[in-house]
Design an enzyme around this catalytic site. Structure first.
Site, PDB file in Angstrom:
ATOM      1  N   ASP A  98      39.554  57.695  83.249  1.00 45.00           N
ATOM      2  CA  ASP A  98      40.512  56.867  82.519  1.00 45.00           C
ATOM      3  C   ASP A  98      41.811  57.636  82.414  1.00 45.00           C
ATOM      4  O   ASP A  98      41.951  58.711  82.997  1.00 45.00           O
ATOM      5  CB  ASP A  98      39.975  56.475  81.141  1.00 45.00           C
ATOM      6  N   HIS A 156      44.319  52.103  84.374  1.00 40.53           N
ATOM      7  CA  HIS A 156      43.617  53.201  83.692  1.00 40.53           C
ATOM      8  C   HIS A 156      43.468  54.402  84.627  1.00 40.53           C
ATOM      9  O   HIS A 156      42.414  55.058  84.649  1.00 40.53           O
ATOM     10  CB  HIS A 156      42.254  52.734  83.195  1.00 40.53           C
ATOM     11  N   GLU A 211      42.827  45.627  82.328  1.00 40.61           N
ATOM     12  CA  GLU A 211      44.041  46.044  81.629  1.00 40.61           C
ATOM     13  C   GLU A 211      45.036  46.777  82.542  1.00 40.61           C
ATOM     14  O   GLU A 211      45.603  47.803  82.158  1.00 40.61           O
ATOM     15  CB  GLU A 211      43.673  46.928  80.429  1.00 40.61           C
TER      16      GLU A 211
END
Length: 609
Positions: free
Chosen positions: A200, A262, A326
């Site tokens: 991440d 990410h 995201e």
């Protein structure tokens, strides 16, 4: 570790004074997850040193050894193998009709029979067998106890094939030993997937031979107080050890390598894979990061293919998780390479999808072709992989709610429900924010997880087969230690196990709470730091009154009994029970905590009155 030996001492001590069969938490049948069919009969089967394990042609010897070794470890009984015993024996039988994970158990006063078609099915039969015994069977130190198995007939198989837990090891790292400890509990609960969030913005947690810079630059982080955290990552030998251990417990370990968002932990050592060119620093705050992979750069795909090739060699699991969630696409809007790619693909905005969403779809589909075609794996990703169109063979993990999952299942894609909106994000608090450890915003109560229904009502009956299971997720932004990891995981993971395995008509919340008391003793003996509901109602650390008395009222999320003291002493299991309305007439230091049926106490709340 100190707590672990305290538990062993505690249970060893009480076993000398009270038979395990007499303890309230050992009363009745307490199997979790609840079996599909359970018939309780008259009588018991007593286990003794003369009990034998009956095998046919050496079949099931490995599984029988699991049972034999655990009985000896916990009780001292030494069972032996026999080919043709008819009485006082535990039989292991093959039944090809029971499917991959199904099993049957039949117990009378003469013998026990365990039947399955596969090693996995027999492993689950053994887990249920252990839960027919007192909770103290989980002790690693022999205890003085007589063992008898109630006469039952059980026919069981799971509702869903995918029953998982995700642990984020990027934001905060957990060692191989800490993960193996959770695997042993997951196996007891018949959970079969451990999803590891390995990368991440905050960290890259696995060594890749072709790119040693990943752990050199992104396995060390700077914390909020500017102290260094790390280096923390898994070597390839670590992963082999973990995967092998999980395999012995019939659990697949699913790796997740985030793409295309990410991805800051990659861009720190390789800024040329971004749109802006960097330089970058690993993110310490938690949230969105605008710098992501540049999907107009072919070097990005070469990098991902090289990484995933090494990952696929380490993890034999069917699934490879690509992330996909995201992804902030702001830089793609102005990046010359991304926009040139959009022109080559003749992408145009539509009422449903922007050009950038279609670029993400292109990138995800390209990776899916590599994963399925070259690596022979099945790609799974978060629900955002639906943006711009979904690869044909991709599996969707629906996390915001169940709506995207229902949409994907309706179009014939397999779906795993991991709904944050329904309590499956175990990083949410288990009680009031004022009394619980720091956590993600919002609450996820034990009952929320237990009552979650993975099959959306709006999904047509012929499409429900595409909902293959459910998963709870523990994001570790605020989970700073293995002890806190367990506090957040349990007992909500216990509830998840029953949600994933048991049909809705067999579930019963009140009976689950009864069975949970027994399970918590098993967790104690495994050294698990599980959550006990804290006293709430009064949420401050000070209470001021100006009259001649004050009334304090407490509750907790499972209506468990509470005990208290008013002289500043630490309450124990023999402290006075807390009344519904505690009336105090003078200043004091109030200490109050919740008590389980086994006598274990929650953390203590102190209120200065």
């Amino acid at each position: 570790m100190k707590r672990y030996f305290v538990y062993l001492f505690f249970y060893s001590f009480i076993s000398c004074h009270l038979s395990v069969e007499d303890k309230v938490y050992n009363s009745g049948i307490h199997i979790i997850p609840e079996p599909l069919q359970l018939e309780v009969r008259q009588g018991v089967f007593p286990i003794s040193n003369s009990t034998t394990l009956s095998l046919k042609n050496g079949d099931w010897e490995k599984e029988a050894s699991i049972l034999m070794n655990k009985l000896e470890e916990a009780s001292g009984y030494k069972l032996s193998f026999s080919d043709n015993s008819s009485n006082n024996c535990i039989r292991f039988k093959t039944n090809e009709n029971l499917g991959e994970e199904g099993y049957e158990i039949e117990v009378d006063d003469r013998q026990i029979s365990l039947s399955a078609a596969t090693e996995k099915g027999m492993f689950y039969a053994i887990q249920t067998f252990f839960q027919l015994l007192p909770a103290e069977i989980e002790s690693v130190k022999p205890l003085k106890m007589k063992l008898s198995v109630p006469a039952v007939k059980i026919a069981d198989h799971p509702r869903f094939s995918y029953r998982g837990v995700m642990i984020d090891v990027s934001r905060h790292f957990f060692t191989v030993e800490e993960l193996k400890k959770q695997i042993s509990v997951m196996a007891m609960l018949k959970l079969n997937r451990l999803h590891l969030h390995l990368t991440d913005n905050q960290g890259w947690r696995i060594a890749i031979d072709k790119y040693p810079q990943l752990v050199e630059y992104s396995a060390v982080q700077e914390t909020y107080n500017e102290e260094l955290y790390g280096p923390c990552y898994y070597t390839k030998e670590d992963i082999k050890e973990l995967v092998a251990y999980a395999g012995r417990h019939h659990i697949e370990v699913i790796p997740e390598i985030e793409f295309p968002g990410h991805s800051l932990s990659v861009l720190v050592p390789f800024p040329e894979l971004s749109c802006s060119g960097g330089p970058f620093k690993s993110e310490q705050v938690f949230g969105y990061e605008e710098n992501v992979f540049c999907v107009g750069n072919d070097s990005v795909f070469a990098f991902m293919e090289n990484v995933l090739t090494e990952i696929a060699e380490l993890f034999p699991a069917r699934y490879l998780h690509i992330g996909g969630d995201e992804c902030v696409k702001r830089y793609w809007q102005t990046c010359p390479r991304c926009q040139a790619l959009a022109q080559r693909l003749n992408l145009r905005p539509t009422p449903e999808h922007s050009v950038e969403e279609q670029l993400q779809s292109y990138a995800i589909k390209r990776m899916e072709r590599f994963i399925s075609g070259t690596l022979g794996k099945r790609m799974i990703g978060w629900e955002e992989i639906l943006e711009g169109g979904l690869p044909e063979d991709a599996t969707v993990m629906s996390w915001k709610g169940t709506e995207c999952g229902a949409k994907a299942a309706a179009t014939g894609h397999d779906v795993v429900m991991a709904s944050m909106a329904d309590g499956l994000y175990l990083c949410a608090a288990q009680g009031a924010d004022e009394v619980e450890p720091a956590a993600m915003g919002g609450q996820s109560y034990l009952k929320d997880v237990y009552e979650f229904e993975p099959l959306p009502k709006e999904l047509a009956p012929d499409k429900r087969k595409h909902v293959i299971g459910t998963q709870a997720c523990l994001w570790s932004e605020w989970t700073t230690s293995g002890e806190l990891l367990e506090y957040m995981l349990y007992p909500r993971t216990v509830a998840l196990a029953e949600t994933a395995w048991t049909t809705p008509e067999k579930k019963n919340w009140d009976d689950f709470l009864r069975r949970l008391e027994n399970m918590q003793v098993r967790l104690d003996l495994k050294g698990i730091n599980y959550h006990i509901p804290l006293p709430e109602g009064e949420l401050t650390t000070n209470k001021v009154f100006t009259g001649d008395s004050v009334v304090l009222e407490f509750k907790n999320s499972r209506s468990l009994p509470m005990v208290y003291t008013t002289d500043g002493a630490t309450p124990d299991m023999h402290a006075p029970s807390l009344p519904e309305r505690l009336v105090l007439h003078q200043p004091c230091t109030l200490k109050v905590c919740t008590k389980t049926a086994s006598g274990k106490l929650s953390p203590i709340r102190t209120i200065n009155v």
